[in-house]
Design a protein around this motif. Sequence first.
Motif, PDB file in Angstrom:
ATOM      1  N   LEU A   1     -10.772   3.063   1.476  1.00 43.57           N
ATOM      2  CA  LEU A   1     -11.452   2.435   0.343  1.00 43.57           C
ATOM      3  C   LEU A   1     -10.500   1.569  -0.489  1.00 43.57           C
ATOM      4  CD1 LEU A   1     -14.365   2.676  -0.725  1.00 43.57           C
ATOM      5  CD2 LEU A   1     -13.424   4.093  -2.550  1.00 43.57           C
ATOM      6  N   THR A   2      -9.345   2.132  -0.817  1.00 42.22           N
ATOM      7  CA  THR A   2      -8.440   1.362  -1.690  1.00 42.22           C
ATOM      8  C   THR A   2      -7.797   0.194  -0.934  1.00 42.22           C
ATOM      9  OG1 THR A   2      -6.840   3.096  -1.296  1.00 42.22           O
ATOM     10  CG2 THR A   2      -7.843   3.039  -3.467  1.00 42.22           C
ATOM     11  N   ALA A   3      -7.559   0.365   0.377  1.00 45.96           N
ATOM     12  CA  ALA A   3      -6.965  -0.749   1.130  1.00 45.96           C
ATOM     13  C   ALA A   3      -7.955  -1.916   1.201  1.00 45.96           C
ATOM     14  CB  ALA A   3      -6.552  -0.308   2.531  1.00 45.96           C
ATOM     15  N   ILE A   4      -9.248  -1.601   1.265  1.00 44.14           N
ATOM     16  CA  ILE A   4     -10.249  -2.682   1.273  1.00 44.14           C
ATOM     17  C   ILE A   4     -10.167  -3.430  -0.056  1.00 44.14           C
ATOM     18  CG2 ILE A   4     -12.725  -3.215   1.264  1.00 44.14           C
ATOM     19  CD1 ILE A   4     -13.133  -0.798   3.063  1.00 44.14           C
ATOM     20  N   LEU A   5     -10.190  -2.673  -1.151  1.00 42.16           N
ATOM     21  CA  LEU A   5     -10.146  -3.313  -2.469  1.00 42.16           C
ATOM     22  C   LEU A   5      -8.825  -4.056  -2.674  1.00 42.16           C
ATOM     23  CD1 LEU A   5     -11.739  -0.495  -4.630  1.00 42.16           C
ATOM     24  CD2 LEU A   5     -12.806  -2.577  -3.800  1.00 42.16           C
ATOM     25  N   ALA A   6      -7.734  -3.401  -2.258  1.00 41.34           N
ATOM     26  CA  ALA A   6      -6.419  -4.030  -2.462  1.00 41.34           C
ATOM     27  C   ALA A   6      -6.302  -5.312  -1.656  1.00 41.34           C
ATOM     28  CB  ALA A   6      -5.315  -3.056  -2.080  1.00 41.34           C
ATOM     29  N   SER A   7      -6.848  -5.321  -0.417  1.00 45.52           N
ATOM     30  CA  SER A   7      -6.704  -6.535   0.385  1.00 45.52           C
ATOM     31  C   SER A   7      -7.565  -7.660  -0.187  1.00 45.52           C
ATOM     32  CB  SER A   7      -7.054  -6.274   1.847  1.00 45.52           C
ATOM     33  OG  SER A   7      -8.433  -6.062   1.997  1.00 45.52           O
ATOM     34  N   ILE A   8      -8.712  -7.303  -0.781  1.00 48.57           N
ATOM     35  CA  ILE A   8      -9.534  -8.342  -1.419  1.00 48.57           C
ATOM     36  C   ILE A   8      -8.760  -8.941  -2.595  1.00 48.57           C
ATOM     37  CG2 ILE A   8     -11.643  -8.745  -2.786  1.00 48.57           C
ATOM     38  CD1 ILE A   8     -13.038  -6.634  -1.061  1.00 48.57           C
ATOM     39  N   GLY A   9      -8.058  -8.080  -3.313  1.00 48.78           N
ATOM     40  CA  GLY A   9      -7.315  -8.550  -4.485  1.00 48.78           C
ATOM     41  C   GLY A   9      -5.987  -9.192  -4.153  1.00 48.78           C
ATOM     42  N   THR A  10      -5.569  -9.138  -2.876  1.00 46.69           N
ATOM     43  CA  THR A  10      -4.274  -9.706  -2.508  1.00 46.69           C
ATOM     44  C   THR A  10      -4.331 -11.236  -2.510  1.00 46.69           C
ATOM     45  OG1 THR A  10      -3.798  -7.794  -1.094  1.00 46.69           O
ATOM     46  CG2 THR A  10      -2.514  -9.781  -0.695  1.00 46.69           C
TER      47      THR A  10
ATOM     48  N   VAL B   1     -10.508 -13.712   0.062  1.00 44.25           N
ATOM     49  CA  VAL B   1     -10.854 -12.286  -0.016  1.00 44.25           C
ATOM     50  C   VAL B   1     -10.782 -11.519   1.312  1.00 44.25           C
ATOM     51  CG1 VAL B   1     -12.399 -12.655  -1.989  1.00 44.25           C
ATOM     52  CG2 VAL B   1     -13.363 -12.582   0.297  1.00 44.25           C
ATOM     53  N   ASN B   2     -10.831 -12.214   2.435  1.00 38.62           N
ATOM     54  CA  ASN B   2     -10.869 -11.477   3.701  1.00 38.62           C
ATOM     55  C   ASN B   2      -9.484 -11.390   4.327  1.00 38.62           C
ATOM     56  OD1 ASN B   2     -12.111 -10.206   5.990  1.00 38.62           O
ATOM     57  ND2 ASN B   2     -11.828 -12.116   7.093  1.00 38.62           N
ATOM     58  N   MET B   3      -8.855 -10.244   4.205  1.00 37.02           N
ATOM     59  CA  MET B   3      -7.505 -10.093   4.757  1.00 37.02           C
ATOM     60  C   MET B   3      -7.448  -8.843   5.618  1.00 37.02           C
ATOM     61  SD  MET B   3      -5.014 -11.618   2.105  1.00 37.02           S
ATOM     62  CE  MET B   3      -5.450 -13.034   1.134  1.00 37.02           C
ATOM     63  N   ASP B   4      -7.921  -8.978   6.838  1.00 37.43           N
ATOM     64  CA  ASP B   4      -7.957  -7.820   7.731  1.00 37.43           C
ATOM     65  C   ASP B   4      -6.552  -7.370   8.116  1.00 37.43           C
ATOM     66  OD1 ASP B   4     -10.663  -8.113   7.585  1.00 37.43           O
ATOM     67  OD2 ASP B   4     -10.876  -9.121   9.515  1.00 37.43           O
ATOM     68  N   GLY B   5      -5.691  -8.350   8.390  1.00 32.49           N
ATOM     69  CA  GLY B   5      -4.308  -8.007   8.763  1.00 32.49           C
ATOM     70  C   GLY B   5      -3.628  -7.260   7.628  1.00 32.49           C
ATOM     71  N   THR B   6      -3.847  -7.733   6.405  1.00 32.85           N
ATOM     72  CA  THR B   6      -3.217  -7.107   5.240  1.00 32.85           C
ATOM     73  C   THR B   6      -3.749  -5.691   5.040  1.00 32.85           C
ATOM     74  OG1 THR B   6      -2.948  -9.268   4.215  1.00 32.85           O
ATOM     75  CG2 THR B   6      -2.866  -7.361   2.751  1.00 32.85           C
ATOM     76  N   SER B   7      -5.068  -5.500   5.169  1.00 32.37           N
ATOM     77  CA  SER B   7      -5.612  -4.166   4.932  1.00 32.37           C
ATOM     78  C   SER B   7      -5.153  -3.192   6.023  1.00 32.37           C
ATOM     79  CB  SER B   7      -7.139  -4.210   4.844  1.00 32.37           C
ATOM     80  OG  SER B   7      -7.676  -4.682   6.040  1.00 32.37           O
ATOM     81  N   LEU B   8      -5.059  -3.696   7.261  1.00 33.83           N
ATOM     82  CA  LEU B   8      -4.566  -2.848   8.360  1.00 33.83           C
ATOM     83  C   LEU B   8      -3.134  -2.408   8.066  1.00 33.83           C
ATOM     84  CD1 LEU B   8      -5.086  -3.588  12.101  1.00 33.83           C
ATOM     85  CD2 LEU B   8      -2.826  -2.996  11.332  1.00 33.83           C
ATOM     86  N   TYR B   9      -2.343  -3.387   7.666  1.00 35.52           N
ATOM     87  CA  TYR B   9      -0.934  -3.101   7.363  1.00 35.52           C
ATOM     88  C   TYR B   9      -0.802  -2.122   6.192  1.00 35.52           C
ATOM     89  CZ  TYR B   9       2.761  -4.219   4.053  1.00 35.52           C
ATOM     90  OH  TYR B   9       3.712  -4.136   3.084  1.00 35.52           O
ATOM     91  N   GLN B  10      -1.670  -2.292   5.182  1.00 35.52           N
ATOM     92  CA  GLN B  10      -1.597  -1.388   4.030  1.00 35.52           C
ATOM     93  C   GLN B  10      -1.940   0.045   4.439  1.00 35.52           C
ATOM     94  OE1 GLN B  10      -4.126  -3.621   1.400  1.00 35.52           O
ATOM     95  NE2 GLN B  10      -2.402  -4.514   0.300  1.00 35.52           N
ATOM     96  N   GLY B  11      -2.899   0.193   5.347  1.00 37.15           N
ATOM     97  CA  GLY B  11      -3.257   1.524   5.851  1.00 37.15           C
ATOM     98  C   GLY B  11      -2.079   2.157   6.574  1.00 37.15           C
ATOM     99  N   VAL B  12      -1.466   1.386   7.490  1.00 37.94           N
ATOM    100  CA  VAL B  12      -0.326   1.921   8.250  1.00 37.94           C
ATOM    101  C   VAL B  12       0.819   2.261   7.294  1.00 37.94           C
ATOM    102  CG1 VAL B  12       1.441   1.399   9.980  1.00 37.94           C
ATOM    103  CG2 VAL B  12      -0.893   0.598  10.332  1.00 37.94           C
ATOM    104  N   ALA B  13       1.126   1.326   6.389  1.00 36.28           N
ATOM    105  CA  ALA B  13       2.280   1.518   5.498  1.00 36.28           C
ATOM    106  C   ALA B  13       2.088   2.741   4.604  1.00 36.28           C
ATOM    107  CB  ALA B  13       2.491   0.265   4.659  1.00 36.28           C
ATOM    108  N   ALA B  14       0.882   2.923   4.080  1.00 35.42           N
ATOM    109  CA  ALA B  14       0.654   4.042   3.162  1.00 35.42           C
ATOM    110  C   ALA B  14       0.866   5.376   3.889  1.00 35.42           C
ATOM    111  CB  ALA B  14      -0.768   3.966   2.605  1.00 35.42           C
ATOM    112  N   VAL B  15       0.305   5.500   5.089  1.00 33.20           N
ATOM    113  CA  VAL B  15       0.438   6.769   5.821  1.00 33.20           C
ATOM    114  C   VAL B  15       1.886   6.952   6.292  1.00 33.20           C
ATOM    115  CG1 VAL B  15      -0.357   8.098   7.813  1.00 33.20           C
ATOM    116  CG2 VAL B  15      -1.979   6.720   6.510  1.00 33.20           C
ATOM    117  N   PHE B  16       2.521   5.844   6.703  1.00 41.54           N
ATOM    118  CA  PHE B  16       3.917   5.918   7.140  1.00 41.54           C
ATOM    119  C   PHE B  16       4.805   6.454   6.013  1.00 41.54           C
ATOM    120  CE2 PHE B  16       8.058   3.693   7.058  1.00 41.54           C
ATOM    121  CZ  PHE B  16       8.632   4.219   8.207  1.00 41.54           C
TER     122      PHE B  16
END
Length: 420
Positions: free
Chosen positions: A351-360, A317-332
């Motif tokens: 909020l959604t990147a936290i949930l999405a990274s938990i579900g990744t 459940v803990n994917m900090d790298g993934t959530s960081l990347y999802q934040g950058v990618a979404a805004v990019f």
Amino acid sequence: MKKIALHWQIIIGILAGLLFGFICVQIPGGKTLVVDWIKPFGTIFINLLKLIAVPLIIVSLIKGVSDLKDISQLSKLGFKTIGLYLLTTVLAVSTGLIAVNVIEPGLLISEETRSEMTQTFGDDISLKVEEVHLANQERGPLQPLIDIVPENIFESASANSNMLQVIFFCLILGVAMVMLPFEKIKAFKGVLDAGNEIVLKIVDLIMLSAPFGVFALLAALVVEAPSADIFKALGAYGLTVVIGLVVMTFGVYGVFIRFFGKTKLREFYKAISPAQLLGFSTSSSAATLPVTLECVEDNLNVRKEVSSFVIPIGATVNMDGTSLYQGVAAVFIAQVMGNDLSLAQQLTVILTAILASIGTAAVPGAGILMLVIVLESIGVSPAGIALIFAVDRPLDMLRTITNITGDCMVALVVDRTTSE
Ligand code: ASP
């Protein structure tokens, strides 16, 4: 003869694999040679690691929990672990958002690159978006909670994607053992202890093939990589993700390691380097799990009852790298599409990147799939994922390092801040 340290063996495997891959790209038939005769050994290596992941979690988690003195210790560990996992994930997405808003890599993308990427990867992406939609159909808000509680443990243990269900069952079993008098569970504990030793020996045996497995993975990666021009076009975006990951991995974690983990940074990173390098080579926190556990227990002296609980949950459940990347990618993607995101939309991304990274899932390329959910929450078309698809693999390798480092950091901090 002196044995070469594991991290050096893996580094040599990585470099030799890269070199071999580059040579094979230049010679006719080289690519087929690697894909047909080398790549399968990389796949076998990952399969071996995944093969041992579920048995390892089962024996080490039940053993770890049943070694606790009482149940209140478990709830203390639990709250601290989940709290730290949430906190670091929020910090990770925020770091990513700051980086992408300051650098604004989306504004550097030409119209030409945009249409080229959309044309090349558009079809692949629409299939993947459809996949995510199907998987999420008719899911209520509490479905993730229901998903943790299995109805049949043998069914759960038969798929690596059900790791949380296995963890749940092992926790109940461990708790029941703590509640029973020692005499009654003595025999079962003996079996567990022996099982634990056997599984750890198997991990050691698998790791003997690590340099070769890593060599095969990297050689295959090079011959199958897209052209260098694509990397150039998406350079600023890639760099933004990398800057965010570096800040997170060495800066933010560094503060926790030094002040709460009471450990020197050099010591910490050296201790977990085999897990980081393996995470980089396999792009999978789940495949790396056996080595991550060994690193924190043997090299950082984290107590088994802490590591066996914190690391498997973290890998899932803990994917900090993934959530960081999802934040950058979404805004990019929003930037490229000329979409100026408001503050409220950026908070939604958090909020959604936290949930999405938990579900990744902790496997290669899972993070980009869950990006669909983040994009849809801010009204940006998921078709935009086509823009970043080509460079996903190298970024996946790097964000997996951060995912694993985060788990190790939390294990260290929980261990050092809870008494025996
Ligand atoms: N590959 C990542 C991991 O296993 C997940 C992802 O971001 O795709 O940790």
